[in-house]
Design an enzyme around this catalytic site. Sequence first.
Site, mmCIF file in Angstrom:
data_model
loop_
_atom_site.group_PDB
_atom_site.id
_atom_site.type_symbol
_atom_site.label_atom_id
_atom_site.label_comp_id
_atom_site.label_asym_id
_atom_site.label_seq_id
_atom_site.Cartn_x
_atom_site.Cartn_y
_atom_site.Cartn_z
ATOM 1 C CG ASP A 179 -1.964 0.972 1.307
ATOM 2 O OD1 ASP A 179 -2.410 1.409 0.236
ATOM 3 O OD2 ASP A 179 -2.394 1.328 2.435
ATOM 4 C CG HIS A 180 -0.423 4.820 0.143
ATOM 5 N ND1 HIS A 180 -0.886 5.787 -0.713
ATOM 6 C CD2 HIS A 180 -1.513 4.408 0.845
ATOM 7 C CE1 HIS A 180 -2.181 5.965 -0.531
ATOM 8 N NE2 HIS A 180 -2.600 5.123 0.397
ATOM 9 N N GLY B 170 -7.722 8.164 7.455
ATOM 10 C CA GLY B 170 -7.919 8.427 8.879
ATOM 11 C C GLY B 170 -9.373 8.559 9.293
ATOM 12 C CG ASP C 227 0.805 7.464 -3.592
ATOM 13 O OD1 ASP C 227 0.692 8.283 -4.537
ATOM 14 O OD2 ASP C 227 0.293 7.658 -2.471
ATOM 15 C CB THR D 66 -11.110 -0.912 4.863
ATOM 16 O OG1 THR D 66 -11.943 -0.742 3.717
ATOM 17 C CG2 THR D 66 -11.897 -0.581 6.123
HETATM 18 P P1 13P Z 1 -8.793 4.596 5.845
HETATM 19 O O1 13P Z 1 -7.903 5.437 6.683
HETATM 20 O O2 13P Z 1 -10.055 5.314 5.487
HETATM 21 O O3 13P Z 1 -9.065 3.260 6.435
HETATM 22 O O4 13P Z 1 -8.039 4.345 4.440
HETATM 23 C C1 13P Z 1 -7.039 3.379 4.330
HETATM 24 C C2 13P Z 1 -6.316 3.472 3.032
HETATM 25 O O5 13P Z 1 -6.688 4.161 2.109
HETATM 26 C C3 13P Z 1 -5.090 2.668 2.909
HETATM 27 O O6 13P Z 1 -4.458 2.882 1.684
HETATM 28 O O1 G3H Z 2 -2.684 4.614 3.775
HETATM 29 C C1 G3H Z 2 -2.624 4.590 4.967
HETATM 30 C C2 G3H Z 2 -2.841 3.331 5.703
HETATM 31 O O2 G3H Z 2 -3.878 3.509 6.627
HETATM 32 C C3 G3H Z 2 -1.559 2.856 6.372
HETATM 33 O O3 G3H Z 2 -1.167 3.689 7.379
HETATM 34 O O4 G3H Z 2 1.266 4.268 7.244
HETATM 35 O O5 G3H Z 2 0.051 4.157 9.445
HETATM 36 O O6 G3H Z 2 0.603 2.076 8.195
HETATM 37 P P1 G3H Z 2 0.282 3.544 8.098
HETATM 38 ZN ZN ZN Z 3 -4.548 4.877 0.972
#
Ligand code: 13P
Ligand code: G3H
Ligand code: ZN
Length: 307
Positions: free
Chosen positions: A82-83, A181, A104, A254
């Site tokens: 993720d990201h 968030g 990203d 999520t």
């Molecule tokens: P939330 O903070 O809404 O759960 O989003 C999570 C998210 O987009 C992770 O990439």
């Molecule tokens: O995109 C954000 C996700 O909620 C992950 O958050 O960087 O705190 O692990 P984090």
């Molecule tokens: Zn995200």
Amino acid sequence: MLVSGKEILNKAHKYGYAVGAFNINNLEMLIAIFESANETSSPIIVQASEGAVKYAGADMLYSMTKTLSNRYPHIPVALHLDHGTTVESCINVIKAGFTSVMIDASHHSFEENIAMTREVVEIAHKSGIGVEAELGRLMGIEDNIVVSDRDAVLVNVEEAREFVKLTDVDYLAPAIGTSHGAFKFKGEPKLDFNRLQEVKKATNIPLVLHGASAIPENVRIAFEKTGGDLKGSKGVPFNFLTEAIKGGINKVNTDTDLRIAFMAEVRKVVNEQKSEFDLRKFFSPAIKSVKTLLKERMQLLGSAGKI
Ligand code: 13P
Ligand code: G3H
Ligand code: ZN
């Protein structure tokens, strides 16, 4: 079975439903996700941020996911970064066995975003790994925002068309007004569904909704009852999630909802059982609560029964 993110999301795109992409940092969250998928017959995407990779290690996250996917071989699961902020970060998890990555580069220029995404696509596609990219910035839309400002933060439809053509990316996260968030909207929740539909038409690939936590009332109350503070929190309403899926969203990210549901139960044990120090007494109710939320969410997204 551990499969490419492409396999899971191309099917969701074809049949018009969404699959939850749930963030993990530890074993307990992963168990909750797999057991929920098993009980609802749902494909899943397990995702780890760079922070999670730093916390647990890409090798550990892969081994835990692989072990659970062996335990539930009938569940299609993708393990996703993720990201990812750099090409190296994507390569690191690909080497560890992840089957999907997000590069990203949305905060870079459009040209730089294209260049970085292309580089990751070239590497990932050699082993069938799916790639996600993002266009626009994750920010809530405020009531009084002028159209030109809105255009500056949200996805641009023509850019999305060109981006997909030039990068061959597998799925795209278009910014349509969500944010990460627990505090997503200052006034009434608002998302740009028209823009979403236009991006879907222009790209015709699976689309991703980031910042999709709903902060359900019961979960917020459970957290606050234990002395937690979530004043002013606001998530994406359930009917918005449904609308977004109708508009072409196939991956629903999520994290926050799971964290709040989990921690509300941990807090409860901390408050009520002062002499308890067996970790399992804290985490078992937390897993149970996260599972309840996850199973409801899998139904709402339409992934339940899609194995
Ligand atoms: P939330 O903070 O809404 O759960 O989003 C999570 C998210 O987009 C992770 O990439
Ligand atoms: O995109 C954000 C996700 O909620 C992950 O958050 O960087 O705190 O692990 P984090
Ligand atoms: Zn995200």
